[in-house]
Design an enzyme around this catalytic site. Structure first.
Site, short mmCIF file in Angstrom:
data_model
loop_
_atom_site.label_atom_id
_atom_site.label_comp_id
_atom_site.label_asym_id
_atom_site.label_seq_id
_atom_site.Cartn_x
_atom_site.Cartn_y
_atom_site.Cartn_z
N LEU A 162 0.82 -1.20 0.00
CA LEU A 162 0.00 0.00 0.00
C LEU A 162 0.86 1.26 0.00
CD1 LEU A 162 -2.76 1.43 0.29
CD2 LEU A 162 -2.52 1.17 2.76
N LYS A 203 -8.41 0.84 6.41
CA LYS A 203 -9.26 -0.33 6.67
C LYS A 203 -8.43 -1.61 6.47
CE LYS A 203 -11.18 -1.92 2.32
NZ LYS A 203 -10.99 -3.34 2.37
N HIS A 219 -10.96 4.92 1.21
CA HIS A 219 -10.47 5.72 0.09
C HIS A 219 -11.54 6.01 -0.96
CE1 HIS A 219 -9.79 1.58 -1.49
NE2 HIS A 219 -10.15 2.15 -2.62
N GLY A 242 -12.65 9.47 -1.27
CA GLY A 242 -11.76 10.42 -1.93
C GLY A 242 -11.88 10.46 -3.44
N HIS A 298 -16.73 0.21 1.34
CA HIS A 298 -16.67 1.13 0.19
C HIS A 298 -18.04 1.44 -0.40
CE1 HIS A 298 -12.49 0.62 0.64
NE2 HIS A 298 -12.34 -0.45 -0.12
N ARG A 349 -20.51 7.55 -12.79
CA ARG A 349 -19.50 6.50 -13.00
C ARG A 349 -18.19 6.91 -12.36
NH1 ARG A 349 -19.48 5.53 -18.74
NH2 ARG A 349 -17.90 7.14 -18.92
N LYS A 366 -29.80 9.63 -18.66
CA LYS A 366 -30.49 8.98 -19.77
C LYS A 366 -31.90 9.54 -19.86
CE LYS A 366 -29.87 4.59 -20.41
NZ LYS A 366 -29.79 3.12 -20.20
N ASP A 390 -24.41 13.87 -21.42
CA ASP A 390 -23.19 13.23 -20.91
C ASP A 390 -22.17 14.27 -20.48
OD1 ASP A 390 -21.12 11.58 -20.31
OD2 ASP A 390 -20.92 10.70 -22.29
N LEU A 391 -21.72 14.16 -19.22
CA LEU A 391 -20.58 14.94 -18.73
C LEU A 391 -19.43 13.97 -18.52
CD1 LEU A 391 -19.00 17.30 -17.50
CD2 LEU A 391 -20.15 16.81 -15.33
#
Length: 799
Positions: free
Chosen positions: A58, A203, A233, A236, A295, A427, A437, A455-456
């Site tokens: 890590l 974690k 994480h 973030g 997560h 996403r 959509k 869409d961005l």
């Protein structure tokens, strides 16, 4: 899991996303002054960042590259010193030589600023060998820290006096079993007495509820909560950081984020690779502990939480509030899987890192899981949050998909089909994007509806903007003391309270783990919700006198459709009612099929022809084993019949009869008998609900099917607008003259009455009582029927 999730973000990848970012010679990055933190305490005094576990995977792949990034962009002050602490015996020069190649091939190491800053970064990096449980070693570390902090501060400031404040951040990139020993050693010897001290802990935070509580208690005995920063994480990631801004910063969106408009929320993490040498670790954790319990649950809380100012002001207060509103996870709504060999890739059990002694346990280890989380509050009641994660799948992807309810199909506008659902998709990876959509007319001469996207895409819209990775962002937040970016202890404990009971019920062979080939979409098994366009969980109408307790136990349903005295069209309508309700419970509300029994008078039901005996047996099945918190759903569709006269419809006789069957073969069951079979056998806390669909008004108006739980008796409704009963019912007509169109009503495709009832609830999840009546009436009028529905209760009737 960061290294795995962002494999497409490393310099060895040739993906478009990688090229678009790495090829930038200079990304636009705001300065510390522009961001407004150039005068914060960590920049004014001395600052030491100590990375424990410095030689681990890590640290070399994530922690040190993130620190390089922060130093290169001058977010860390020039006087910062960085220490790497590990158990490996080596000097600082050897450590720097070992680390440098990992820095070069990291994502940060490809940026121009980081390449230029790398010599300066390595210069201020010191390695210190220590055992985490040795206070003597950490006492020596404290002396070294003090000397390096003073020297670097004097060099950077050009001043002769020592700093008034010494600030220290300890980053734990070590296994959980070493947390307490290292924290104790730091507490005894290494804390600064003049500045702040913060511990950033990676974690996993425990293996289950018991271990998480123990760890929280032990660390809490050493440090106040303000000193502890538990890092997840995922908090973030750029998209995760943006969820709250998208939700609460757009006036058109926040009013739609509730059960009146949202059909389902899907949170997905797919990985197109396996455990790859981590099978030994994974066997003891599994996919739920590894990514879902932490997560993906964090992402879910950001999507579902209330506005922070409404629940205390802190983002973490809002997250805890929604966690507390989550219901127990039903094992029946969980699907587990494990990948086998496929597409030239080995299966999970072929991972050499799995110890021989763990082989039997590995057979039951899930590398894929899908489960449903339900939230018991006014905003999300009835909306399923479907969480899915898996390894060895057909693609790598992480996203949040909010599915809105479909519109009512007006044949004048949409003659072909109902327009597809709208979806808001956020996403996370790969190729960060947020898109909506929506439906529109197909361009050109066609009048058909097509779905397109607003869409961005970050790689196009923000191609030249500096976007730090998760560890970079969170380490800076930790240094600055931004606690809202980290996990609080009560948040952590509540997450384990949700998942530990579930894990105890499904692990170690207690639930089947389905096999799926590497590179597939996952297990070939029925998922908890239909893939059709139906709403996964509309919400029912609320009780007029306030919301009733929402149960979280098991669910059973008995659906009966009988009609011996009507026409064949009416009989088909009753059978359609049963089928429609079955689909409503399974496809729309997600009830397991084995929890439902159906009984119709043509042999289609799984109980055969209705007789007095098998109706009684089915009712006994409904009430057997009922426990507090369970929901029993009882539905009857058909004609009523007088006890003395099987062919009569006198209203006085109707009060004696609940379920009509062929009187010549089996007498009807009376209300007292039903009470003996079901209600009197139910313990306190069991919810008996139901719906009654009848053609004749005598059954709907003069025989209200309502059990008074408080009085222990069936009671007739006096004022249906203020009913306190648990059973909801409606009638097909407003008077006794039903001969005109009763047959046509039940001959309608799908059964008019129950179809109207189901459709109205899908499209209007929480209508108040008068609205529900009006909507049902309008729905029937559109179909050419004049009957008015009458409801005898407005109690919430379904989980």
């Amino acid at each position: 899991m960061t290294m795995e999730l962002r494999r497409s973000m490393t310099c060895n990848d040739s993906s478009l996303e990688n090229k678009m970012v790495i090829e930038q010679e200079e990304l636009r990055a705001p300065t510390a002054a522009e961001m407004g933190f150039d005068k914060e305490p960590f920049r004014l005094g001395s600052l030491a960042i100590v990375v424990l576990g410095a030689t681990g995977d890590l640290a070399k792949k994530e922690t040190f590259p993130a620190l390089l990034d922060l130093l290169a962009h001058e977010y860390l002050p020039p006087q910062v010193v960085i220490f790497g602490v590990g158990r490996t015996k080596q000097d600082t020069g050897t450590f720097r030589e070992w680390l440098q190649p990992w820095l070069v091939k990291s994502f940060a190491g490809q940026m121009k600023r980081c390449k230029e800053a790398m010599p300066n970064f390595l210069k201020r990096l010191t390695y210190f060998s220590a055992n985490y449980d040795s206070q003597e070693d950490f006492a020596r570390l404290a002396l070294t820290l003090e000397a390096e902090e003073t020297q670097m501060f004097l060099e950077a400031s050009g001043k002769a006096e020592v700093p008034s404040e010494a600030n220290r951040v300890f980053y734990f990139a070590i296994p959980p079993f070493a947390f307490l020993a290292a924290a104790s050693s730091i507490k005894a010897t290494c804390l600064s007495s003049s500045g702040f001290n913060r511990l950033i802990i990676e974690k996993p935070f425990g293996h289950d509820l018991s271990s998480a509580k123990s760890l929280a208690k032990d660390l809490g005995a050493l440090y106040e909560e303000k000193h502890l920063l538990r890092m997840d994480h995922f908090l973030g990631y750029e998209i995760c950081q943006n969820i709250l801004s998208v939700r609460f910063g757009n006036a058109f969106l926040e009013p739609l984020m509730n059960n009146q408009h949202v059909a389902a929320v899907r949170i997905t993490l797919k990985e197109d690779f396996g455990t790859e040498g981590r099978g030994g670790y994974f066997t003891h954790y599994g996919i739920i502990r590894d990514v879902i319990q932490n997560h993906l649950l964090q992402m879910l809380t950001l999507v579902a939480m209330e506005k922070p100012c409404n629940v205390g002001g802190d983002v973490r207060d809002a997250k805890v509030a929604v966690l507390k509103a989550m219901m127990d996870i039903d094992p029946e709504e969980v699907v587990l899987g494990q990948f086998t060999s496929g597409n030239g890739k080995p299966g999970y059990l072929e991972d050499d890192s799995i110890a021989e002694k763990d082989r039997e346990k590995a057979k039951h280890c899930a590398t894929f899981a899908q489960l449903v989380i339900r939230i018991d509050n006014d905003r999300w009641w009835g909306v399923p949050f479907i969480v899915r994660a898996g390894k060895g799948l057909e693609e790598s992807k992480c996203e949040v998909r909010i599915q809105f309810k479909e519109r009512h199909r007006d044949p004048r506008l949409f003659p072909e089909a109902c327009p597809p659902r709208n979806e808001l998709v956020m996403r996370v990876s790969p190729h960060e994007a947020i898109y909506l959509k929506f439906n529109m007319k197909t361009p050109g001469l066609s009048t058909s509806v097509t779905t397109t996207e607003l869409d961005l895409s970050y790689n196009h819209r923000y191609e030249e903007v500096y976007r730090p990775l998760a560890y970079t962002r969170l380490i800076l937040a930790g240094v600055r003391g931004e606690h809202e970016s980290f996990v609080r202890d009560d948040e952590l404990i509540r997450a384990w309270e949700l998942f530990s009971p579930l894990l105890e019920k499904i692990e170690d062979g207690k639930k089947e783990v389905l096999k799926y080939p590497f590179g597939s979409r996952g297990p070939a098994a029925p998922m908890p919700f239909s893939a059709s366009g139906m709403d996964p969980s509309p919400s029912p109408a609320p009780h007029m006198g306030g919301a009733a307790p929402r149960p979280s136990g098991r669910r059973k349903a008995l659906l009966i459709g009988v009609n011996y005295f009507g026409t064949r069209a009416e009989l088909r309508g009753c059978i359609n009612d049963v089928h429609n309700l079955y689909r409503l419970l399974t496809e729309t509300y997600g009830w397991p099929g084995h929890c439902i029994k159906t009984l119709t008078d043509d042999g289609r039901g799984n109980g055969g022809m209705p007789t007095r005996q098998n109706i009684g047996q089915h009712m006994s099945w409904l009430s057997d084993g009922a426990q507090p918190g369970d929901v029993l759903f009882f539905s009857f569709s058909g004609h009523g019949a007088q006890k003395e006269d099987p062919h009569g419809y006198e209203e006085d006789g109707m009060n004696e009869t609940i379920l009509p069957v062929d009187f010549e073969r089996a007498p009807c069951l009376t209300d007292d008998e039903i009470s003996d079979i079901i209600v009197k056998r139910l313990p306190e806390g069991v919810r008996l609900t139901g719906v009654m669909d009848c053609c004749h008004s005598g059954t709907g108006l003069d025989l209200p099917f309502t059990w008074d739980m408080r009085r222990g008796m069936w009671r007739e409704e006096v004022n249906p607008f203020h009913s306190m009963g648990d059973v909801l019912m409606f009638s097909g007509c407003e008077d006794d003259d039903t001969s005109s169109d009763a047959a046509g009503m039940y001959a309608a495709p799908g059964g008019a009455m129950t179809t109207a009832f189901c459709d109205v609830l899908r499209r209007n999840p929480r209508p108040i009582y008068p609205q529900l009546l009006q909507l049902l009436h309008q729905h029937l009028n559109r179909g050419g029927f004049s009957q008015r529905p009458v409801l005898s209760s407005t109690q919430q009737w379904l989980v």
